[in-house]
Design a protein around this motif. Structure first.
Motif, short mmCIF file in Angstrom:
data_model
loop_
_atom_site.label_atom_id
_atom_site.label_comp_id
_atom_site.label_asym_id
_atom_site.label_seq_id
_atom_site.Cartn_x
_atom_site.Cartn_y
_atom_site.Cartn_z
N SER A 214 0.59 -1.16 0.01
CA SER A 214 0.09 -0.03 0.02
C SER A 214 0.71 1.35 0.19
N GLY A 215 2.20 1.03 0.29
CA GLY A 215 3.02 2.35 0.42
C GLY A 215 2.41 3.40 1.30
N THR A 216 2.20 2.83 2.64
CA THR A 216 1.52 3.54 3.52
C THR A 216 2.33 3.16 5.06
N VAL A 217 2.49 4.19 5.82
CA VAL A 217 2.57 4.08 7.19
C VAL A 217 1.64 4.57 8.17
N PRO A 218 1.57 3.67 9.13
CA PRO A 218 2.46 2.80 9.90
C PRO A 218 2.46 1.30 9.29
N ALA A 219 3.30 0.66 9.41
CA ALA A 219 3.36 -0.98 9.25
C ALA A 219 3.96 -1.84 10.60
N LEU A 220 3.59 -3.04 10.80
CA LEU A 220 4.31 -3.51 11.73
C LEU A 220 4.76 -4.81 11.37
#
Ligand SMILES: N[C@@H](CCC(=O)N[C@@H](CS)C(=O)NCC(=O)O)C(=O)O
Length: 207
Positions: free
Chosen positions: A51-57
């Protein structure tokens, strides 16, 4: 666990608040992804979160979970005592319903206004803008504020008696709306009282 984020941005703030609510901030390693410089669009980061987004865990095993609601579910269940996402089927249903209303009507609408109706993060990042649609998002935020003001007339938090993931989404949405110049109207007294109540929680300082 690793949290890929850009500190100060609204969606990463949701996870910082959730971690603080669960006393798990110390268990997270925060890795900065420079969104204004486009680091979230590099092949390395897209391989982790398409998705090219933050956040990511990212878990120890390498599994990556993105989307704030999914990350919050994970964090909330680590100790087997969920407090943010509900314990009973009814609580879970109401929390997810109100969370989604807050996400669509406050946070997403406010960030869409920012990205489309203002210079946003600058021409290198805002490669497509639709100003007319962006301006509409401002109206959506105001409609969201009116709805939540009514919803809070007879209960202290968005999903009922207890603070939940829905309140986390809404407070980051309200704070971001203010940042982009969309203030809570003066006559929305219930929403304003809720905002003050939520702002007093120690977790809000963790953003
Ligand atoms: N629905 C996503 C939204 C994540 C999101 O949009 N994050 C913003 C930062 S607040 C972002 O990474 N934006 C980069 C972009 O859209 O290019 C979630 O819940 O995590």
């Amino acid at each position: 666990m690793k949290i890929y984020e850009y500190r100060g941005f609204p969606n990463p703030a949701r996870i910082r608040i959730a971690l603080a609510e669960k006393n798990l901030t110390d268990k997270a390693e925060f890795i900065a992804v420079d969104v204004p410089k486009g680091e979230h669009r590099t092949p390395e980061f897209l391989a982790k979160n398409p998705s090219g987004t933050v956040p990511a865990l990212e878990l120890e095993c390498g599994t990556v979970i993105s989307e704030c609601t999914a990350i919050t579910e994970y964090i909330d269940h680590l100790d087997g005592r969920p407090t943010l996402t509900g314990a009973t089927p009814k609580e879970r249903g109401i929390i997810h319903m109100m969370q989604r209303r807050a996400e669509a009507g406050l946070l997403d609408a406010g960030t869409n206004y920012f990205h489309h109706a203002t210079p946003g993060l600058g021409p290198n990042i805002e490669t497509y803008q639709n100003k007319e649609w962006g301006e509409k998002q401002r109206e959506r935020v105001l409609a969201g504020m009116a709805y939540f003001n009514t919803a809070l007339a007879h209960q202290p938090y968005l999903a009922g008696p207890d603070f939940s993931m829905a309140d986390i989404t809404a407070i980051t949405g309200i704070n971001f709306a203010e940042f982009v110049g969309i203030k809570i109207p003066d006559d929305h007294t219930h929403l304003k009282a809720w905002r003050e109540r939520v702002a007093q929680r120690p977790s809000l300082a963790a953003q």
